[in-house]
Design an enzyme around this catalytic site. Sequence first.
Site, PDB file in Angstrom:
ATOM      1  N   ASP A  37       0.519 128.612  67.234  1.00  0.00           N
ATOM      2  CA  ASP A  37       1.261 128.287  68.451  1.00  0.00           C
ATOM      3  C   ASP A  37       1.513 129.571  69.215  1.00  0.00           C
ATOM      4  O   ASP A  37       1.688 130.645  68.612  1.00  0.00           O
ATOM      5  CB  ASP A  37       2.589 127.608  68.101  1.00  0.00           C
ATOM      6  CG  ASP A  37       3.212 126.888  69.284  1.00  0.00           C
ATOM      7  OD1 ASP A  37       3.176 125.642  69.305  1.00  0.00           O
ATOM      8  OD2 ASP A  37       3.722 127.575  70.194  1.00  0.00           O
ATOM      9  N   ARG A 159       0.032  95.454  67.763  1.00  0.00           N
ATOM     10  CA  ARG A 159       0.240  94.605  66.587  1.00  0.00           C
ATOM     11  C   ARG A 159       1.724  94.369  66.337  1.00  0.00           C
ATOM     12  O   ARG A 159       2.132  93.269  65.971  1.00  0.00           O
ATOM     13  CB  ARG A 159      -0.425  95.250  65.369  1.00  0.00           C
ATOM     14  CG  ARG A 159      -1.942  95.248  65.463  1.00  0.00           C
ATOM     15  CD  ARG A 159      -2.596  96.155  64.455  1.00  0.00           C
ATOM     16  NE  ARG A 159      -2.411  95.692  63.081  1.00  0.00           N
ATOM     17  CZ  ARG A 159      -2.846  96.359  62.024  1.00  0.00           C
ATOM     18  NH1 ARG A 159      -3.465  97.527  62.165  1.00  0.00           N
ATOM     19  NH2 ARG A 159      -2.646  95.871  60.807  1.00  0.00           N
ATOM     20  N   HIS A 181      -5.817 105.961  76.197  1.00  0.00           N
ATOM     21  CA  HIS A 181      -4.436 106.135  75.762  1.00  0.00           C
ATOM     22  C   HIS A 181      -3.634 106.456  77.019  1.00  0.00           C
ATOM     23  O   HIS A 181      -3.298 107.604  77.296  1.00  0.00           O
ATOM     24  CB  HIS A 181      -4.338 107.273  74.740  1.00  0.00           C
ATOM     25  CG  HIS A 181      -2.930 107.550  74.283  1.00  0.00           C
ATOM     26  ND1 HIS A 181      -2.109 106.566  73.759  1.00  0.00           N
ATOM     27  CD2 HIS A 181      -2.205 108.697  74.263  1.00  0.00           C
ATOM     28  CE1 HIS A 181      -0.942 107.104  73.439  1.00  0.00           C
ATOM     29  NE2 HIS A 181      -0.974 108.388  73.741  1.00  0.00           N
TER      30      HIS A 181
END
Length: 320
Positions: A37, A159, A181
């Site tokens: 990072d 679902r 997405h």
Amino acid sequence: MKINRRKIAIIGAGHVGSHGGYALISQGLAEEIVYIDIDQKKAEAQALDLFDSSTYLDRHVKVYAGDYSDIADADILIVAAGPLPDMKAGQNDRQQTLGATVEILKDIVPKIKASGFDGIIINISNPADVVAHYLQEKLGWNPKRILSTSTTLDSARVRRAISEATGYDQKSIQAYALSEHGETQFVPWSLVTVAGKPLLELIKEQPERFGKLDLEEIALRAKKAGWIILGGKGSTEFGIGASIANVVKAIFGDENRILPVSTLLQGQYGYRDVFASVPCRLNNEGVAEVIELNLTDEEKAKFDASVKSMTENYKRATEM
């Protein structure tokens, strides 16, 4: 005899990267995890916290913060870099983070190239499908060996929403969110089944029980779930963590499991040179096969519209 250790590198030590790492650790899916990072102190803190957690979990795992030299021998590289949408600033579409994410990728891509890494790349940075395409193109990566979790998480949300509406457990429901997405995703209702029986048949056979189901509302509820979570606590974490673990498990376990992930279409569904989320067979090669579903004309039209949107956004990304 040398026993191989499964190693995963994660670029990005934020909410998504850290919870993805915890899911991997808690399910015993790696023996070594390295975090990279730009905020080195944060990476070190996340790695230390996760390493501590492993004391009380079933498997030993080494977790540490490193740099790009540490990814050369990794089996899987997870890209979890980039900003979350700022809802307070009016961002309500993952595509609105594209510019900021591309700027980060411009720094990451040459470092991945120089590292010597040659494993499988899983992208979870948003906008997930466009970013996966950007990485594949800029890295010149084998399309089978780069994918995005994309609608793996959205399909779980679909679902869950169907379960809430019908009373059937989500594990007994087979359903997908497809293509993006993001805001152009859709549910192919003609292919949704409960215990192998088409949901549309159940609606016809039991109108008194299922006749009032509003399928579009159920799909919308699933699509908006991420925004509800983001607005309520500032990030999504657990669902995406479990989704990452499922994809990694399918790859490491050479499972040949079918999961909805974003991959480079090469003629499937009538498209080339675009990443879209469709059911794929995953094993230790990465994406071993793209499953082509028989969509209705209405569903194909939604798929087409989604692909058009992602193609336009990818073009934007390459011009930034």
